[in-house]
Each structure stands twice: as C-alpha cells, then as structure tokens.
Design a protein around this motif. Structure first.
Motif, mmCIF file in Angstrom:
data_model
loop_
_atom_site.group_PDB
_atom_site.id
_atom_site.type_symbol
_atom_site.label_atom_id
_atom_site.label_comp_id
_atom_site.label_asym_id
_atom_site.label_seq_id
_atom_site.Cartn_x
_atom_site.Cartn_y
_atom_site.Cartn_z
ATOM 1 N N ASN A 1 -16.502 -6.386 -11.184
ATOM 2 C CA ASN A 1 -17.747 -6.609 -11.908
ATOM 3 C C ASN A 1 -17.565 -7.494 -13.125
ATOM 4 O O ASN A 1 -18.538 -7.829 -13.796
ATOM 5 C CB ASN A 1 -18.374 -5.262 -12.330
ATOM 6 N N GLY A 2 -16.333 -7.863 -13.463
ATOM 7 C CA GLY A 2 -16.113 -8.787 -14.548
ATOM 8 C C GLY A 2 -16.244 -8.170 -15.917
ATOM 9 O O GLY A 2 -16.059 -8.849 -16.920
ATOM 10 N N ASN A 3 -16.603 -6.890 -16.019
ATOM 11 C CA ASN A 3 -16.803 -6.265 -17.318
ATOM 12 C C ASN A 3 -15.883 -5.079 -17.541
ATOM 13 O O ASN A 3 -15.230 -4.979 -18.563
ATOM 14 C CB ASN A 3 -18.263 -5.803 -17.447
ATOM 15 N N ALA A 4 -15.839 -4.159 -16.576
ATOM 16 C CA ALA A 4 -15.037 -2.958 -16.761
ATOM 17 C C ALA A 4 -13.562 -3.314 -16.777
ATOM 18 O O ALA A 4 -13.107 -4.163 -16.030
ATOM 19 C CB ALA A 4 -15.306 -1.969 -15.616
ATOM 20 N N PRO A 5 -12.781 -2.704 -17.670
ATOM 21 C CA PRO A 5 -11.357 -3.008 -17.721
ATOM 22 C C PRO A 5 -10.635 -2.502 -16.499
ATOM 23 O O PRO A 5 -11.028 -1.525 -15.887
ATOM 24 C CB PRO A 5 -10.890 -2.253 -18.987
ATOM 25 N N ALA A 6 -9.570 -3.217 -16.147
ATOM 26 C CA ALA A 6 -8.709 -2.758 -15.057
ATOM 27 C C ALA A 6 -7.711 -1.756 -15.602
ATOM 28 O O ALA A 6 -7.339 -1.799 -16.759
ATOM 29 C CB ALA A 6 -7.972 -3.952 -14.441
ATOM 30 N N HIS A 7 -7.279 -0.842 -14.772
ATOM 31 C CA HIS A 7 -6.340 0.188 -15.184
ATOM 32 C C HIS A 7 -5.063 0.032 -14.389
ATOM 33 O O HIS A 7 -5.092 -0.158 -13.183
ATOM 34 C CB HIS A 7 -6.927 1.583 -14.941
ATOM 35 N N MET A 8 -3.949 0.127 -15.065
ATOM 36 C CA MET A 8 -2.664 0.012 -14.389
ATOM 37 C C MET A 8 -1.769 1.137 -14.848
ATOM 38 O O MET A 8 -1.675 1.419 -16.032
ATOM 39 C CB MET A 8 -2.011 -1.337 -14.722
ATOM 40 N N VAL A 9 -1.140 1.784 -13.918
ATOM 41 C CA VAL A 9 -0.212 2.856 -14.230
ATOM 42 C C VAL A 9 1.089 2.584 -13.513
ATOM 43 O O VAL A 9 1.098 2.421 -12.296
ATOM 44 C CB VAL A 9 -0.753 4.234 -13.786
ATOM 45 N N ASN A 10 2.169 2.467 -14.265
ATOM 46 C CA ASN A 10 3.497 2.357 -13.670
ATOM 47 C C ASN A 10 4.161 3.714 -13.755
ATOM 48 O O ASN A 10 4.215 4.312 -14.817
ATOM 49 C CB ASN A 10 4.366 1.349 -14.440
ATOM 50 N N LYS A 11 4.673 4.203 -12.650
ATOM 51 C CA LYS A 11 5.355 5.477 -12.634
ATOM 52 C C LYS A 11 6.727 5.267 -12.010
ATOM 53 O O LYS A 11 6.827 4.889 -10.851
ATOM 54 C CB LYS A 11 4.577 6.508 -11.818
ATOM 55 N N ALA A 12 7.745 5.500 -12.784
ATOM 56 C CA ALA A 12 9.087 5.383 -12.248
ATOM 57 C C ALA A 12 10.029 6.133 -13.152
ATOM 58 O O ALA A 12 9.743 6.352 -14.323
ATOM 59 C CB ALA A 12 9.523 3.919 -12.148
ATOM 60 N N THR A 13 11.124 6.571 -12.608
ATOM 61 C CA THR A 13 12.137 7.237 -13.398
ATOM 62 C C THR A 13 13.469 6.611 -13.105
ATOM 63 O O THR A 13 13.656 5.922 -12.107
ATOM 64 C CB THR A 13 12.206 8.739 -13.058
ATOM 65 N N GLY A 14 14.412 6.841 -13.993
ATOM 66 C CA GLY A 14 15.725 6.277 -13.784
ATOM 67 C C GLY A 14 16.236 5.650 -15.047
ATOM 68 O O GLY A 14 15.741 5.912 -16.139
ATOM 69 N N PHE B 1 10.944 -0.784 -6.841
ATOM 70 C CA PHE B 1 9.494 -0.775 -6.648
ATOM 71 C C PHE B 1 8.866 0.157 -7.672
ATOM 72 O O PHE B 1 9.349 1.267 -7.887
ATOM 73 C CB PHE B 1 9.144 -0.308 -5.232
ATOM 74 N N ALA B 2 7.795 -0.286 -8.301
ATOM 75 C CA ALA B 2 7.111 0.503 -9.314
ATOM 76 C C ALA B 2 5.722 0.909 -8.836
ATOM 77 O O ALA B 2 4.968 0.085 -8.310
ATOM 78 C CB ALA B 2 6.982 -0.283 -10.617
ATOM 79 N N ALA B 3 5.379 2.177 -9.007
ATOM 80 C CA ALA B 3 4.060 2.672 -8.599
ATOM 81 C C ALA B 3 2.996 2.195 -9.574
ATOM 82 O O ALA B 3 3.194 2.215 -10.797
ATOM 83 C CB ALA B 3 4.074 4.198 -8.544
ATOM 84 N N VAL B 4 1.869 1.753 -9.045
ATOM 85 C CA VAL B 4 0.734 1.319 -9.860
ATOM 86 C C VAL B 4 -0.555 1.863 -9.256
ATOM 87 O O VAL B 4 -0.612 2.185 -8.067
ATOM 88 C CB VAL B 4 0.647 -0.230 -9.956
ATOM 89 N N THR B 5 -1.568 1.976 -10.077
ATOM 90 C CA THR B 5 -2.909 2.250 -9.579
ATOM 91 C C THR B 5 -3.788 1.061 -9.928
ATOM 92 O O THR B 5 -3.546 0.365 -10.915
ATOM 93 C CB THR B 5 -3.511 3.529 -10.186
ATOM 94 N N SER C 1 0.842 -1.183 0.000
ATOM 95 C CA SER C 1 0.000 0.000 0.000
ATOM 96 C C SER C 1 0.889 1.248 0.000
ATOM 97 O O SER C 1 2.065 1.203 0.384
ATOM 98 C CB SER C 1 -0.902 0.028 1.235
ATOM 99 N N ARG C 2 0.316 2.349 -0.425
ATOM 100 C CA ARG C 2 1.087 3.604 -0.429
ATOM 101 C C ARG C 2 1.556 3.943 0.985
ATOM 102 O O ARG C 2 2.693 4.393 1.176
ATOM 103 C CB ARG C 2 0.235 4.739 -0.997
ATOM 104 N N HIS C 3 0.697 3.735 1.964
ATOM 105 C CA HIS C 3 1.053 4.014 3.352
ATOM 106 C C HIS C 3 2.248 3.168 3.781
ATOM 107 O O HIS C 3 3.205 3.671 4.388
ATOM 108 C CB HIS C 3 -0.142 3.731 4.254
ATOM 109 N N TRP D 1 2.501 -0.051 -4.642
ATOM 110 C CA TRP D 1 3.850 -0.206 -5.173
ATOM 111 C C TRP D 1 4.127 -1.691 -5.384
ATOM 112 O O TRP D 1 3.915 -2.512 -4.496
ATOM 113 C CB TRP D 1 4.872 0.408 -4.217
ATOM 114 N N LEU D 2 4.605 -2.019 -6.579
ATOM 115 C CA LEU D 2 4.802 -3.402 -6.999
ATOM 116 C C LEU D 2 6.284 -3.758 -6.990
ATOM 117 O O LEU D 2 7.133 -2.966 -7.420
ATOM 118 C CB LEU D 2 4.221 -3.570 -8.404
#
Length: 267
Positions: free
Chosen positions: A234-247, A175-179, A155-157, A190-191
């Motif tokens: 819900n089995g229908n709406a797509p999942a969203h993933m965002v990776n944010k990292a620099t380097g 570690f890569a940030a995801v939503t 978790s972010r915390h 963070w993944l």
C-alpha cells in the motif's frame, strides 16, 4: 474445465529479479537479461537440472522457472545459488555500471496446474511472487557489499524440506529467519546471501533484531507485474522484518533505520 478436473503436480518453483533494472535503457536491459539467462542456465545445469526440461516464463527484468517434476529441491539451494553467485560476480568484475547484475532469488514449492501449452497456475506462484518482492530481501541486497550478487529468500516450506537437514553443501547457520508482509500475504521465510565476504556465514546474528523501517524504493515491476513493488502493498504501512538466529559470530545488519536488538533468551 472445472478446478476439480485439473490435475495438480508438485513442483519446485524459482523466480529471479534483477536489482535496479529500471532506467538503464534498452541496450543495457537487453544485455543484463542475456547475462542472467546464461548464468541461470549454467547454474541449473551444474545442479543437474536441464534448462530445456524447465518451464520458463519471462518477467521482464527477471525469470520464473518451474523445475521438472521430481527435481531435487536441495540442489536448487546447493549448488545452484553458489553457482549463480559465482557467475554473476565474475561478470560484474569486468562489467560497467550499466551492465552489472545483482539479483534477488525466491524459492518455493507446491501443487500447481501445468497446462498443455506450458502455462502454470496455482497458489504457489502467488507465494513465490510475494517472496520475490519481500522487503527483507530487497533491503539485504541493497545494503550488502557490491561483491555480493545474490540475495536468496526461501519459503518456510522450502527451507524445512532442504536447509534444515544440513544436506551436503548446505550450512543451516547461513540462513536467517525473517517475517514479511507483501500485499495481502504475510509469511515467514529464510534469507541467505551466498558468498558474503568477511563473515563465517552470510547472516549470523547473535541475537534477535527487529526493525520497523520501510523498505528502499522499488527498482522496477514486481514479479507478477502489478503493485508498487514496495513490499507492503500500500506504500504507506511500514514493513516489518524479524531476524531470528542463534549461535556465535558477527552481526551483519540488513536493515535501514534504527535497530532494536535484544539479548537472545532461552526458549
């Protein structure tokens, strides 16, 4: 007892789920459950956290651990994740297909109510269940090399209080940030894939990657025993993933489908 009469305790919480546990049959299921319990117990002990001091709850194809009050959250990242990955890799190297164990691990912390009988309740456990079922972690483990035995999502915390400080043994760039969206919960996490071979750090994208592909099919009940396990509720709406990292380094893709990669911009 009213809610205002319940004493809350700040605890670190951890949940583990075995990938593709369904359909193996009872003999294999019992065996992989034993392997996971032994590996997790040893990893906790190596991290200075006594197995018997933890509150443990069976999730069927995984475990939920409530660490004792005052346990070091940083040590649940390192050395625990490394120790767990090492033990599972060693087991998998000599195991057959039916008894190999790869897992998703979720880490969070917060105020929970601990009952006299060892039962635990509170919002942090709901967040933990959503983290464990998050599509980015499922997707990352599914697409990682077989030698990778653990995909951890923090978790972010939890990340803010441990990883970001660069404590000994913890490399923030790994570690890569995801939503993610799981049921009614949308959050940031963070993944981390400990021990991913061939890269300087397990996830080191050069730029921001966004993917709207749906998660892979569920591999069994989710952490709280409800829902369809698809990460979006819900089995229908797509999942969203965002990776944010620099380097600098190599992009390691953890998504299915088309990726939309944009050059990193100064912020």
């Amino acid at each position: 007892m009213g809610w205002h009469e319940r004493e809350l305790e700040y605890r670190a919480v951890l949940a583990v789920d075995i990938e593709r546990s369904a359909g193996r049959g009872n003999t294999a299921l019992f065996a992989i459950r034993d392997v996971l319990a032994a590996a997790l117990r040893e990893a906790l002990e190596e991290s200075g956290i006594a197995w018997d001091a933890c509150l443990r709850h069976d999730l069927g194809d995984g475990l939920r651990i409530v660490a004792p009050a005052g346990a070091s959250k940083a040590r649940l990242v390192h050395p625990l994740l490394h120790e767990l990955a090492v033990r599972l890799r060693a087991h998998n190297a000599r195991a057959g297909d039916a008894t190999r164990v790869r897992v998703r691990v979720a880490l969070h912390a917060g105020d929970v109510h601990v009952a006299g009988d060892g039962g635990v309740s509170g919002w942090p456990l709901e967040v933990l269940a959503r983290l464990l079922d998050a599509a980015p972690a499922r997707r990352a483990l599914a697409e990682a090399p077989e030698a990778v035995a653990v995909a951890a999502v923090l978790s972010r915390h939890f990340h803010d209080e441990t990883v970001r400080h660069g404590y000994p043994g913890i490399a923030p760039e790994a570690f890569a940030a995801v939503t993610f969206t799981a049921k009614e919960h949308r959050g940031e996490a963070w993944l981390h894939l400990p021990g991913l071979p061939g890269l300087p750090s397990p996830l080191s994208p050069l730029s921001q990657a966004v993917n709207d592909a749906p998660p892979p099919p569920p591999d069994g009940p989710n952490a709280n025993g409800t829902g369809n396990g698809n990460g979006n509720g819900n089995g229908n709406a797509p999942a969203h993933m965002v990776n944010k990292a620099t380097g600098h380094g190599v992009i390691y893709a953890t998504q299915n489908g088309t990726q939309h990669i944009h050059p990193a911009r100064d912020r």
